[in-house]
Design a protein around this motif. Structure first.
Motif: not given
Length: 382
Positions: A300-301, A304-305, A358, A361-362, A365
């Motif tokens: 999800t991250l 959305t990112g 990961w 994802a991070l 954002h």
């Protein structure tokens, strides 16, 4: 020419059956489009252009924005009263070449420009003296080019005669690189230009290539979602090829003079859709390879990112005119480019695509937060 009202002259050039294509187009077509855009003449007459020629190159000739005629109507194609600009059939004006030539014309005296040992452009204020309106356009062209006139040397012209045509094409190829190409995308550009050169002789349009790239992008995404490390690696290769085609469509559009707002819009949204499907496929593929872990939050991250970064880059950078962007905007475009494909390719090769999830994802954002924090520095000129 500078004494004339815009549009109150005519351009005469010729199409020869033995003329080599320069980066996919006849010199006459390149010259006609350049003349139409830079000079907005009353008409453009292409001597030797039959119906087949005019129909084949109609998409390009329409972009000239003025009537483009063949010599089917004979001597009547030319107006004996309108000042005549004759262009050499074995060369074509470079960007802004005709504007520079026109700016160098003063008074009402005839003028011409030389390229090596021959005239490539000649302005005749009294075209009737060279047979306009009475003689066939080809005869008028030969006479108008060779007759003496004051020589100027301001506009740039590219040679399309013999081996020189290949050198001129190389000049056009070299200009395809963009300042906003990503750091690794500069390497991709070399490969995409090689593919473009192979496609140019065929009736391939930019939209054909964009559609092919979209298909390959979706195929690559489907493979990345597979529960097989080998299939995921194959998907990464297909995705990389999709990225090469993403460069080819724009290159073909510029070389074949087929750029259009609609085509650019289609290209952008096809890219976005293919990349979105890729970022949706990545966590699905990792979850299927590692069923013992929950990848819902990471996936999800990641998605959305990607969506937030895509919007932010468009809103803060791409929609802003280039002359209003700070040099930082160029760095942002490079970071947000498709270079991530190489990381996916490397990680699928060692079976560790999960490392990407990961991290991306991070990272996406954090990058999005950086964009909004530094938005003023991105769009304000230095």
């Amino acid at each position: 020419m500078t004494a004339q009202t815009p549009g109150r002259w005519q351009v005469l050039l010729a199409a020869r059956a033995d003329a080599p294509l320069v980066a996919g187009l006849p010199p006459a077509v390149r010259a006609a489009v350049r003349a139409g855009k830079e000079l907005e003449p009353d008409r453009i007459v292409i001597a030797g252009a039959d119906d087949f020629f005019l129909k084949k190159w109609a998409p390009q000739l329409r972009t000239a924005g003025v009537p483009t005629l063949g010599d089917k109507i004979g001597a009547g194609a030319l107006d004996k009263r309108l000042p005549l600009l004759a262009l050499d059939p074995e060369s074509f004006p470079d960007e802004n070449g005709l504007l520079a030539f026109a700016a160098g014309v003063t008074g009402d005296g005839d003028a011409r420009q030389m390229l090596a040992d021959r005239p490539v452009a000649a302005l005749r204020w009294s075209p009737s003296a060279f047979g306009a309106g009475t003689l066939p356009p080809e005869d008028v062209l030969a006479t108008a080019l060779t007759a003496p006139a004051a020589e100027i040397s301001l506009g740039s012209f590219l040679d399309a005669r013999g081996l020189a045509a290949a050198r001129s094409a190389d000049i056009l190829y070299a200009r395809l690189a963009k300042d906003n190409d990503g750091y690794i995308a500069k390497f991709d550009r070399c490969l995409s230009i090689a593919i473009t050169r192979l496609l140019l002789p065929f009736p391939v349009t930019p939209n054909h290539v964009t559609t092919a790239g979209l298909v390959f992008g979706l195929l690559g995404a489907w493979c990345l979602a597979a529960p097989s490390a080998r299939t995921q690696f194959y998907g990464a290769i297909v995705l990389w090829f999709c990225c090469l085609l993403d460069g080819c469509d724009g290159e073909i559009a510029r070389l074949k003079l087929l750029t259009s707002p609609l085509g650019a819009y289609y290209d952008v949204w096809a890219d976005h859709f293919a990349h979105l499907m890729t970022f949706i496929a990545l966590p699905i593929g990792v979850a299927r390879l590692h069923p013992g872990h929950d990848w819902t939050i990471a996936g999800t991250l990641l998605v959305t990112g990607f969506l937030s970064c895509a919007f932010s880059v468009w809103y803060l950078v791409l929609r802003i005119p280039e002359d209003q962007r700070n040099p930082l905007a160029l760095t942002v475009e490079r970071i947000a480019s498709r270079d991530y494909v190489y990381l996916i390719l490397a990680l699928t090769a060692i079976g560790r695509l999960d490392w990407f999830i990961w991290t991306a994802a991070l990272g996406s954002h954090l990058f999005n937060a950086f964009l909004w924090t530094e938005s003023g520095r991105v769009v304000e000129p230095a």
